[in-house]
Design a protein around this motif. Structure first.
Motif, PDB file in Angstrom:
ATOM      1  N   ALA A 335      45.162  72.111  19.189  1.00  0.00           N
ATOM      2  CA  ALA A 335      46.588  72.400  19.373  1.00  0.00           C
ATOM      3  C   ALA A 335      46.792  73.763  20.029  1.00  0.00           C
ATOM      4  O   ALA A 335      47.600  73.911  20.955  1.00  0.00           O
ATOM      5  N   ALA A 336      46.061  74.761  19.558  1.00  0.00           N
ATOM      6  CA  ALA A 336      46.187  76.093  20.149  1.00  0.00           C
ATOM      7  C   ALA A 336      45.797  76.071  21.615  1.00  0.00           C
ATOM      8  O   ALA A 336      46.454  76.693  22.471  1.00  0.00           O
ATOM      9  N   ASN A 337      44.736  75.345  21.925  1.00  0.00           N
ATOM     10  CA  ASN A 337      44.267  75.301  23.296  1.00  0.00           C
ATOM     11  C   ASN A 337      45.276  74.632  24.225  1.00  0.00           C
ATOM     12  O   ASN A 337      45.485  75.079  25.360  1.00  0.00           O
ATOM     13  N   GLU A 338      45.904  73.568  23.771  1.00  0.00           N
ATOM     14  CA  GLU A 338      46.912  72.914  24.613  1.00  0.00           C
ATOM     15  C   GLU A 338      48.049  73.877  24.943  1.00  0.00           C
ATOM     16  O   GLU A 338      48.534  73.924  26.087  1.00  0.00           O
ATOM     17  N   MET A 339      48.472  74.659  23.966  1.00  0.00           N
ATOM     18  CA  MET A 339      49.545  75.624  24.206  1.00  0.00           C
ATOM     19  C   MET A 339      49.084  76.743  25.147  1.00  0.00           C
ATOM     20  O   MET A 339      49.821  77.149  26.053  1.00  0.00           O
ATOM     21  N   ALA A 340      47.886  77.234  24.941  1.00  0.00           N
ATOM     22  CA  ALA A 340      47.374  78.326  25.769  1.00  0.00           C
ATOM     23  C   ALA A 340      47.176  77.882  27.208  1.00  0.00           C
ATOM     24  O   ALA A 340      47.516  78.611  28.152  1.00  0.00           O
ATOM     25  N   VAL A 341      46.628  76.684  27.408  1.00  0.00           N
ATOM     26  CA  VAL A 341      46.425  76.181  28.770  1.00  0.00           C
ATOM     27  C   VAL A 341      47.762  75.965  29.461  1.00  0.00           C
ATOM     28  O   VAL A 341      47.927  76.296  30.650  1.00  0.00           O
ATOM     29  N   ARG A 348      52.139  82.340  32.458  1.00  0.00           N
ATOM     30  CA  ARG A 348      52.612  83.193  31.363  1.00  0.00           C
ATOM     31  C   ARG A 348      51.470  83.822  30.583  1.00  0.00           C
ATOM     32  O   ARG A 348      51.707  84.590  29.651  1.00  0.00           O
ATOM     33  N   LEU A 349      50.229  83.485  30.930  1.00  0.00           N
ATOM     34  CA  LEU A 349      49.069  83.946  30.174  1.00  0.00           C
ATOM     35  C   LEU A 349      47.883  84.085  31.109  1.00  0.00           C
ATOM     36  O   LEU A 349      47.629  83.189  31.919  1.00  0.00           O
ATOM     37  N   PHE A 351      44.024  83.942  32.371  1.00  0.00           N
ATOM     38  CA  PHE A 351      42.967  82.968  32.115  1.00  0.00           C
ATOM     39  C   PHE A 351      42.102  83.379  30.929  1.00  0.00           C
ATOM     40  O   PHE A 351      41.798  82.557  30.053  1.00  0.00           O
ATOM     41  N   THR A 352      41.697  84.635  30.871  1.00  0.00           N
ATOM     42  CA  THR A 352      40.797  85.085  29.808  1.00  0.00           C
ATOM     43  C   THR A 352      41.476  85.137  28.440  1.00  0.00           C
ATOM     44  O   THR A 352      40.790  85.203  27.412  1.00  0.00           O
ATOM     45  N   ALA A 353      42.809  85.101  28.407  1.00  0.00           N
ATOM     46  CA  ALA A 353      43.517  85.140  27.127  1.00  0.00           C
ATOM     47  C   ALA A 353      43.601  83.769  26.467  1.00  0.00           C
ATOM     48  O   ALA A 353      44.002  83.674  25.303  1.00  0.00           O
ATOM     49  N   ILE A 354      43.224  82.707  27.192  1.00  0.00           N
ATOM     50  CA  ILE A 354      43.205  81.377  26.572  1.00  0.00           C
ATOM     51  C   ILE A 354      42.302  81.391  25.342  1.00  0.00           C
ATOM     52  O   ILE A 354      42.681  80.928  24.259  1.00  0.00           O
ATOM     53  N   ALA A 355      41.110  81.942  25.498  1.00  0.00           N
ATOM     54  CA  ALA A 355      40.174  81.996  24.365  1.00  0.00           C
ATOM     55  C   ALA A 355      40.706  82.877  23.248  1.00  0.00           C
ATOM     56  O   ALA A 355      40.484  82.593  22.061  1.00  0.00           O
ATOM     57  N   GLU A 356      41.422  83.949  23.600  1.00  0.00           N
ATOM     58  CA  GLU A 356      41.959  84.836  22.570  1.00  0.00           C
ATOM     59  C   GLU A 356      43.008  84.127  21.723  1.00  0.00           C
ATOM     60  O   GLU A 356      43.022  84.255  20.492  1.00  0.00           O
ATOM     61  N   ILE A 392      51.177  83.931  22.141  1.00  0.00           N
ATOM     62  CA  ILE A 392      51.044  83.984  23.604  1.00  0.00           C
ATOM     63  C   ILE A 392      51.753  85.179  24.229  1.00  0.00           C
ATOM     64  O   ILE A 392      51.163  85.893  25.055  1.00  0.00           O
ATOM     65  N   PRO A 393      53.019  85.478  23.878  1.00  0.00           N
ATOM     66  CA  PRO A 393      53.677  86.632  24.527  1.00  0.00           C
ATOM     67  C   PRO A 393      52.951  87.958  24.273  1.00  0.00           C
ATOM     68  O   PRO A 393      52.970  88.837  25.127  1.00  0.00           O
ATOM     69  N   ARG A 394      52.286  88.101  23.129  1.00  0.00           N
ATOM     70  CA  ARG A 394      51.610  89.350  22.807  1.00  0.00           C
ATOM     71  C   ARG A 394      50.357  89.545  23.652  1.00  0.00           C
ATOM     72  O   ARG A 394      49.880  90.674  23.828  1.00  0.00           O
ATOM     73  N   LEU A 395      49.789  88.461  24.160  1.00  0.00           N
ATOM     74  CA  LEU A 395      48.556  88.536  24.953  1.00  0.00           C
ATOM     75  C   LEU A 395      48.844  88.374  26.453  1.00  0.00           C
ATOM     76  O   LEU A 395      47.897  88.347  27.246  1.00  0.00           O
ATOM     77  N   ALA A 396      50.101  88.247  26.812  1.00  0.00           N
ATOM     78  CA  ALA A 396      50.442  87.957  28.204  1.00  0.00           C
ATOM     79  C   ALA A 396      50.322  89.155  29.114  1.00  0.00           C
ATOM     80  O   ALA A 396      50.169  89.008  30.334  1.00  0.00           O
ATOM     81  N   ALA A 397      50.388  90.349  28.564  1.00  0.00           N
ATOM     82  CA  ALA A 397      50.356  91.542  29.413  1.00  0.00           C
ATOM     83  C   ALA A 397      48.972  91.770  30.013  1.00  0.00           C
ATOM     84  O   ALA A 397      47.973  91.503  29.362  1.00  0.00           O
TER      85      ALA A 397
END
Length: 397
Positions: A335-341, A348-349, A351-356, A392-397
Motif C-alpha cells: 500500500a505504501a509503495n502504491e502511494m509513493a509511486v 510530487r516525490l 525517485f529516491t524517496a519512494i523507498a523512504e 509524502i509531503p515531508r519527503l518531497a523537498a
C-alpha cells in the motif's frame, strides 16, 4: 471453446491477452472486459471482441461507455464498480479470468474468481502480497486453478515437475532446492547513485527490455517489483524466503530458474514478450502460438548475471524484511509503495524517496496482526495509504 473475462483489458497485460485470444478464435471467446480510465479504448475493444459485459469504475464512466457502445451498435451490458468486476469474474459461464488490474483494486475480483473455482490467470501480484493467505485459502476452497502470468513466476512454474505444478506442497518431494527469480535491473542499473534523486518519471518508465505500464515500470526501476515477486513466489510455491533468490540478468532472456538437489538448474528462456506466459497459461497444459518470435541465441551472443546492489535497490531489502516479518507487513508495504509511486509519477516525490516512504510506513504498521479476511485486508491497506499520504509531503523537498 473457453469463455474468458479480461479484467484490466486496456492495460499492457490485457491488450497482450486479447492479442493471443484473437489468434485462436476457435478456442476462446470473450465474455467480459473491464477498464478503469480508458473508456474510449474499452469501447473499441468491445466493438472488436463483442463481449456480453463491460465493466467500468463509476456511473460517469458507465454513461460514457453506453453512449459509445450505442453508437457502434455493440450490445454489451455495462456494469459499474467493484461489484460488477466481481460478478463477471465469478459468473457461471466464465471458464478463465485474466486478473490484470493493477494494485489492490484487483484484489476483490481476483478473490471472487478464486472462490468460484475459475482458472485464474494471475497477473495482479498484489492479490497475493496484500492478502496472500486469504487468496490461497480461497483458491483451495473453491477448487480454482491459479496460473501465474508474471514472466518470472510463469517461468518457475514451467520448470517444476508436474506434481509440483499441481500442488505447491510437492516441491520438496520433487527435489527442489531453491527458486532463482531473474531481474533486468531496470533503466538505472548502472546509473551513478548520486544521480538517482534527479531522475524523471519518463526516465523511470523507459524500461530497456519490456513494454509495461507506468506503475510497474517504476517498480522495476526501484526493484520493488522484484520484491513483490519474492513475496508472491512464497505464496505461489510454498517456499520460505531463504529459498528464493534474485539474480540480475540484464538481457531478460532467462525469465527464472529452478535449482534441484542434484545440482541441476532448469531455466525457461524466451524473448521478453508477455504473450508467451499468457499463451502458456491460457492453454495449459497444451501449447499454442503466442505470436512471439523465435529466440535467436547466436544473435544474442551472451547472457550476463550479477547480484542486486543493496545500495541501489533498498526496496528489495524492504520486501525481504516484510516477508520475514509476515503478519501485516507485506500488505502495508504494498500500500505504501502504491502511494509513493503515484506521487513520484505526479512529480510530487523524488525517485529516491519512494523507498523512504515505504520504510517509514512499514516501520509504523508492519507489526500489526495479519488480516483475517478481505475486509480486514482492505482496511489495513487503506490505513497504510493514509499514513503514506501523510509522509509524502515531508519527503518531497
Amino acid at each position: 471453446m473457453q469463455s474468458i473475462t479480461v479484467l484490466g483489458a486496456t492495460g499492457s497485460i490485457g491488450t497482450s491477452t486479447l492479442d493471443v485470444v484473437a489468434r485462436h478464435p476457435d478456442r476462446y471467446r470473450v465474455f467480459a472486459l473491464s477498464a478503469h480510465r480508458r473508456v474510449e479504448q474499452l469501447a473499441q475493444l468491445c466493438g472488436r471482441f463483442r463481449p456480453e459485459y463491460a465493466v467500468v469504475p463509476d456511473p460517469a464512466a458507465g454513461a460514457r461507455l453506453r453512449e459509445l457502445l450505442a453508437a457502434d451498435g455493440c450490445g454489451a451490458e455495462v456494469l459499474e464498480g467493484t461489484a460488477g468486476l466481481a460478478w463477471v469474474a465469478a459468473h457461471e459461464r466464465v471458464d478463465a479470468v485474466m486478473a490484470a488490474i493493477v494494485g489492490a483494486a484487483g484484489l476483490e475480483p481476483a478473490l471472487a474468481a478464486a472462490r468460484a473455482g475459475k482458472r485464474v490467470l494471475l497477473a495482479n501480484k498484489e492479490a497475493l502480497v496484500t492478502a496472500g493467505r486469504i487468496f490461497v485459502d480461497a483458491a483451495r476452497a473453491g477448487g480454482a486453478t491459479v496460473l501465474p502470468i508474471d514472466s518470472e513466476h510463469n517461468a518457475v512454474f514451467q520448470c517444476l515437475p508436474p506434481a509440483a505444478q499441481a500442488d505447491a506442497g510437492a516441491l520438496d518431494a520433487g527435489g527442489v532446492r531453491r527458486i532463482l527469480l531473474t531481474a533486468s535491473g531496470g533503466p538505472f542499473r548502472t546509473r551513478a547513485l548520486h544521480e538517482l534523486a534527479q531522475v524523471t518519471p519518463e526516465q523511470a518508465c523507459a524500461h530497456p527490455n519490456w513494454s509495461m505500464g507506468r506503475k510497474i515500470s517504476v517498480d522495476s526501476a526501484t526493484m520493488m517489483n522484484k520484491g513483490l515477486e519474492l513475496i508472491e513466489a512464497h505464496y505461489l510455491f510454498g517456499l520460505p524466503e531463504e529459498r528464493i533468490d534474485i539474480v540480475v540478468h540484464p538481457q531478460s532472456v532467462i525469465h527464472s530458474m529452478v535449482e534441484y538437489l542434484d545440482g541441476s538448474v532448469l531455466a525457461q528462456l524466451g524473448n521478453p514478450d508477455m504473450r508467451t506466459p499468457i499463451a502458456h497459461a491460457l492453454a495449459y497444459p497444451e501449447r499454442i502460438s503466442s505470436g512471439v518470435g523465435a529466440l535467436d541465441l547466436p544473435a544474442l551472443g551472451r547472457l550476463d548475471f550479477e547480484p542486486p546492489d543493496p545500495l541501489r535497490f533498498p526496496c528489495l531489502r524492504l520486501a525481504r524484511e516484510a516477508l520475514r516479518a509476515g503478519a501485516a507487513a507485506p500488505c502495508v508495504l504494498n500500500a505504501a509503495n502504491e502511494m509513493a509511486v503515484a506521487a513520484f509519477l505526479e512529480r510530487r516525490l523524488p525517485f529516491t524517496a519512494i523507498a523512504e516512504v515505504n520504510e517509514r510506513v512499514l516501520d509504523a504498521l508492519g507489526g500489526r496482526r495479519a488480516p483475517d479476511d478481505l475486509a480486514g485486508a482492505l482496511a489495513l491497506d487503506e490505513e497504510a495509504r493514509a499514513l503514506a499520504a501523510a509522509r509524502i509531503p515531508r519527503l518531497a523537498a
